[in-house]
Design an enzyme around this catalytic site. Sequence first.
Site, PDB file in Angstrom:
ATOM      1  CB  CYS A 108       0.978  -2.416   4.754  1.00 41.76           C
ATOM      2  SG  CYS A 108       0.528  -3.241   6.112  1.00 41.76           S
ATOM      3  CG  HIS A 138       9.573 -27.479  11.386  1.00 41.11           C
ATOM      4  ND1 HIS A 138       9.192 -26.685  12.158  1.00 41.11           N
ATOM      5  CD2 HIS A 138      10.743 -28.080  11.502  1.00 41.11           C
ATOM      6  CE1 HIS A 138      10.197 -26.729  13.038  1.00 41.11           C
ATOM      7  NE2 HIS A 138      11.325 -27.347  12.509  1.00 41.11           N
ATOM      8  CG  HIS A 141      10.955 -23.383  12.379  1.00 41.97           C
ATOM      9  ND1 HIS A 141      11.053 -23.119  13.916  1.00 41.97           N
ATOM     10  CD2 HIS A 141      11.994 -24.085  12.025  1.00 41.97           C
ATOM     11  CE1 HIS A 141      12.383 -23.661  14.224  1.00 41.97           C
ATOM     12  NE2 HIS A 141      12.923 -24.076  13.231  1.00 41.97           N
ATOM     13  CG  ASP A 189      -0.273   0.253   2.546  1.00 38.73           C
ATOM     14  OD1 ASP A 189       0.843   0.359   2.670  1.00 38.73           O
ATOM     15  OD2 ASP A 189      -1.191   0.307   3.536  1.00 38.73           O
ATOM     16  CB  THR A 219       2.481  -2.635  10.808  1.00 38.47           C
ATOM     17  OG1 THR A 219       1.048  -3.285  10.230  1.00 38.47           O
ATOM     18  CG2 THR A 219       2.110  -1.342  11.642  1.00 38.47           C
TER      19      THR A 219
HETATM   20  C1  RB5 Z   1      -1.938   2.747   6.411  1.00 38.79           C
HETATM   21  O1  RB5 Z   1      -2.164   4.030   7.035  1.00 38.79           O
HETATM   22  C2  RB5 Z   1      -1.642   1.368   7.472  1.00 38.79           C
HETATM   23  O2  RB5 Z   1      -2.839   1.570   8.349  1.00 38.79           O
HETATM   24  C3  RB5 Z   1      -1.300   0.380   6.857  1.00 38.79           C
HETATM   25  O3  RB5 Z   1      -0.354   0.532   6.051  1.00 38.79           O
HETATM   26  C4  RB5 Z   1      -0.953  -0.798   7.559  1.00 38.79           C
HETATM   27  O4  RB5 Z   1      -0.033  -0.522   8.553  1.00 38.79           O
HETATM   28  C5  RB5 Z   1      -1.939  -1.588   8.541  1.00 38.79           C
HETATM   29  O5  RB5 Z   1      -1.915  -2.705   8.811  1.00 38.79           O
END
Ligand code: RB5
Length: 156
Positions: A65, A133, A98, A8, A67
């Site tokens: 993304c 595994h 694993h 994203d 996170t």
């Molecule tokens: C976008 O702002 C953020 O929420 C997205 O990139 C991500 O971290 C969601 O898990």
Amino acid sequence: MRIALGADHAGYALKQALAGHLGGLGHEVVDLGTDSEEPVDYPEFGSAVGRAVVGGAAELGICVCGTGIGIGIAANKVAGVRAAVVHDVTTARLARAHNHANVLCMGGRIIGDQVAKDALEACLETAPAHGRHDRRVAEIAGLEDAGVDVAGSRAG
Ligand code: RB5
């Protein structure tokens, strides 16, 4: 290796860095977007990477993304995907060894480019470990096949 990448807006910059790195290592990159830092919704891109891997268009997927979490959750909704959020060399190596991860997820707002590149290389250099595994990964596939619902029984 043919590797599908998706991100994203929050993962766009790291996706670009990883795509360039993979190209330099001689891998074939399948870039499934997004193409800028214009805000988009990550499920579209996570599911696109998942479908590319399960459908055979790519041998490995990379999702980024903010996170790595949201796009990884989306990728994991595609049957056959084992998407793992990784933060470093160790988590990338173990996700592959694993958990037989076939999609690696990273957070563009969490880790730096060099750590991400090192983690990706660690994944590429690691073979799935077998024995216990294999059994556990097969159990995950069994949960998927059974369509386990909240009561732990078959969904229908
Ligand atoms: C976008 O702002 C953020 O929420 C997205 O990139 C991500 O971290 C969601 O898990």
